[in-house]
Design a protein around this motif. Structure first.
Motif, PDB file in Angstrom:
ATOM      1  N   THR A   1       5.802  14.582  -3.769  1.00  0.00           N
ATOM      2  CA  THR A   1       4.420  14.900  -3.396  1.00  0.00           C
ATOM      3  C   THR A   1       3.536  13.661  -3.493  1.00  0.00           C
ATOM      4  OG1 THR A   1       4.648  17.212  -4.101  1.00  0.00           O
ATOM      5  CG2 THR A   1       2.412  16.323  -3.962  1.00  0.00           C
ATOM      6  N   GLU A   2       3.729  12.865  -4.544  1.00  0.00           N
ATOM      7  CA  GLU A   2       2.956  11.626  -4.675  1.00  0.00           C
ATOM      8  C   GLU A   2       3.187  10.707  -3.480  1.00  0.00           C
ATOM      9  OE1 GLU A   2       2.661  11.083  -9.559  1.00  0.00           O
ATOM     10  OE2 GLU A   2       3.926   9.752  -8.360  1.00  0.00           O
TER      11      GLU A   2
ATOM     12  N   ALA B   1      -0.901  16.575   6.377  1.00  0.00           N
ATOM     13  CA  ALA B   1      -0.259  16.612   5.058  1.00  0.00           C
ATOM     14  C   ALA B   1       0.594  17.856   4.878  1.00  0.00           C
ATOM     15  CB  ALA B   1      -1.314  16.526   3.960  1.00  0.00           C
TER      16      ALA B   1
ATOM     17  N   ALA C   1       0.814  -1.214   0.000  1.00  0.00           N
ATOM     18  CA  ALA C   1       0.000   0.000   0.000  1.00  0.00           C
ATOM     19  C   ALA C   1       0.845   1.260   0.000  1.00  0.00           C
ATOM     20  CB  ALA C   1      -0.917  -0.001   1.227  1.00  0.00           C
TER      21      ALA C   1
ATOM     22  N   GLU D   1       1.489  12.130  -0.345  1.00  0.00           N
ATOM     23  CA  GLU D   1       0.035  11.926  -0.408  1.00  0.00           C
ATOM     24  C   GLU D   1      -0.321  10.469  -0.127  1.00  0.00           C
ATOM     25  OE1 GLU D   1      -0.901  13.417  -4.272  1.00  0.00           O
ATOM     26  OE2 GLU D   1      -0.984  15.526  -3.607  1.00  0.00           O
ATOM     27  N   LEU D   2       0.512   9.544  -0.604  1.00  0.00           N
ATOM     28  CA  LEU D   2       0.276   8.126  -0.334  1.00  0.00           C
ATOM     29  C   LEU D   2       0.455   7.835   1.155  1.00  0.00           C
ATOM     30  CD1 LEU D   2      -0.293   5.309  -1.472  1.00  0.00           C
ATOM     31  CD2 LEU D   2       2.168   5.040  -1.825  1.00  0.00           C
TER      32      LEU D   2
ATOM     33  N   VAL E   1       0.067   9.899   3.623  1.00  0.00           N
ATOM     34  CA  VAL E   1      -1.054  10.493   4.356  1.00  0.00           C
ATOM     35  C   VAL E   1      -2.319   9.658   4.172  1.00  0.00           C
ATOM     36  CG1 VAL E   1      -2.569  12.503   4.489  1.00  0.00           C
ATOM     37  CG2 VAL E   1      -0.091  12.823   4.284  1.00  0.00           C
ATOM     38  N   ALA E   2      -2.532   9.146   2.964  1.00  0.00           N
ATOM     39  CA  ALA E   2      -3.710   8.311   2.711  1.00  0.00           C
ATOM     40  C   ALA E   2      -3.684   7.054   3.576  1.00  0.00           C
ATOM     41  CB  ALA E   2      -3.769   7.932   1.230  1.00  0.00           C
ATOM     42  N   ASN E   3      -2.496   6.501   3.786  1.00  0.00           N
ATOM     43  CA  ASN E   3      -2.350   5.293   4.604  1.00  0.00           C
ATOM     44  C   ASN E   3      -2.335   5.602   6.099  1.00  0.00           C
ATOM     45  OD1 ASN E   3      -2.195   3.620   2.353  1.00  0.00           O
ATOM     46  ND2 ASN E   3       0.037   3.811   2.216  1.00  0.00           N
ATOM     47  N   ASN E   4      -2.104   6.872   6.430  1.00  0.00           N
ATOM     48  CA  ASN E   4      -2.007   7.275   7.837  1.00  0.00           C
ATOM     49  C   ASN E   4      -2.782   8.582   8.018  1.00  0.00           C
ATOM     50  OD1 ASN E   4       0.379   5.375   8.922  1.00  0.00           O
ATOM     51  ND2 ASN E   4       0.907   6.104   6.866  1.00  0.00           N
ATOM     52  N   PRO E   5      -4.116   8.501   8.110  1.00  0.00           N
ATOM     53  CA  PRO E   5      -4.974   9.703   8.109  1.00  0.00           C
ATOM     54  C   PRO E   5      -4.650  10.703   9.221  1.00  0.00           C
ATOM     55  CG  PRO E   5      -6.277   7.720   7.768  1.00  0.00           C
ATOM     56  CD  PRO E   5      -4.905   7.261   8.139  1.00  0.00           C
TER      57      PRO E   5
END
Length: 313
Positions: A36-37, A51, A20, A40-41, A43-47
């Motif tokens: 940046t990608e 960010a 993931a 963002e990944l 942050v998506a995996n760790n809300p």
């Protein structure tokens, strides 16, 4: 410096980054885009991650100097306040992206983002050093970059053992080997080395790569100066820097051996890095040579760089 738990000594890469947290064959065209990608990944995996705070930390670190640690590999990283666990994400890119300026930058094919707790510098340095070791084989970087899917990346790292030793070593903290000299090099050649590298100390090696001495800018500055000039308050003889005219004129014929010092500090690369703290605090030295078991030069630890690794890099 924090020790790593023994259970982590034989960790695998996927214990730090799973499917993931991998981007395979990104279309990013710049270093900023691929970083940046990855952020963002992460942050998506760790809300719970902020960010904006992560981006600010990572890009502030990159602004100091791009984190290219080997040809084709960059490791942007930051220490994040309030973060409890290490976060690692990896990306490969279809087309190499430039880290750094057009003239002094490097093309990168694999990017590993490392986010670590701000209050755990030992863990941060352990993982960054371990990742650097795992990718020290340049062929491995190329193999990872050529993989076609996330599944292939996961499978590739499934057989790769991370090596996290019980403690950080001097070798983990050392910079690469910079400019070096030999005793029969000319002072003019040494001037060029100093000018190109902007260092203040250059190791002098013998033919076997063992340290024979060091040449410092202080050695150069005091060369050929009568001692009475240094002991007197009368600086007339130093006006217009006249004592150095002869040195400059004869620089091609003056050998490094005439100026170099045999007084330097060296430590074995396998010694615990904690020893460096005492060495720096117990004496006014600013640079420590790092050697292997046969006294061959392996790198250097400068006080400023050492503190940087602990406190802000």
């Amino acid at each position: 410096m924090d020790s790593v738990n023994n259970s982590q000594k034989n960790s695998k890469f996927q214990e730090f980054v799973d499917a993931a947290a991998i981007i395979c064959r990104s279309n990013a065209a710049t270093s900023e885009e691929v970083i940046t990608e990855l952020i963002e990944l992460a942050v998506a995996n760790n809300p719970a991650l902020d960010a904006n705070a992560v981006k600010a930390g990572v890009f502030a670190r990159e602004a100091m100097f791009p984190t290219v640690i080997a040809p084709g590999l960059a490791m942007p990283h930051a220490r994040i306040a309030g973060l409890e666990n290490l976060i690692v994400a990896l990306a490969t890119v279809k087309t190499p992206v430039r880290f750094g300026g057009d003239e002094d930058g490097e093309d990168v094919r694999v990017v590993v983002l490392v986010l670590s707790p701000a209050d755990n510098p030992g863990l941060h340095l352990h993982v960054v050093s371990a990742l650097a070791r795992e990718f020290s084989d340049l062929e491995k970087i190329g193999k990872v970059a050529d993989l076609q899917s996330v599944e292939e990346v996961v499978a590739f790292f499934g057989v790769v053992q991370m090596r996290l030793p019980a403690y950080l070593t001097v070798g983990d903290m050392a910079s690469g080997i910079g400019p070096v000299l030999q005793a029969d090099d000319s002072l003019a050649f040494a001037f060029r080395k100093f000018g190109e590298s902007r260092v203040e100390l250059i190791p002098v090696l013998d033919e076997d790569g063992k340290i024979h001495g060091v040449l410092t800018l202080r050695d150069v500055l005091k060369y050929n100066l009568p001692m009475e000039l240094l002991e007197s308050d009368n600086l007339t003889a130093l006006y217009n820097l006249k004592p150095y005219a002869e040195v400059i004129g004869r620089a091609e014929n003056i050998k490094v051996a005439e100026l170099m010092s045999n007084e330097f500090v060296a430590v074995n690369e396998g010694v615990a890095a904690a020893k460096l703290i005492k060495m720096f605090l117990d004496s006014p030295i600013n640079s420590i040579m790092v050697v292997d078991g046969e006294n061959r030069l392996r790198g250097e630890v400068r006080l400023r760089d050492f503190c940087g690794k602990i406190f802000w890099e």
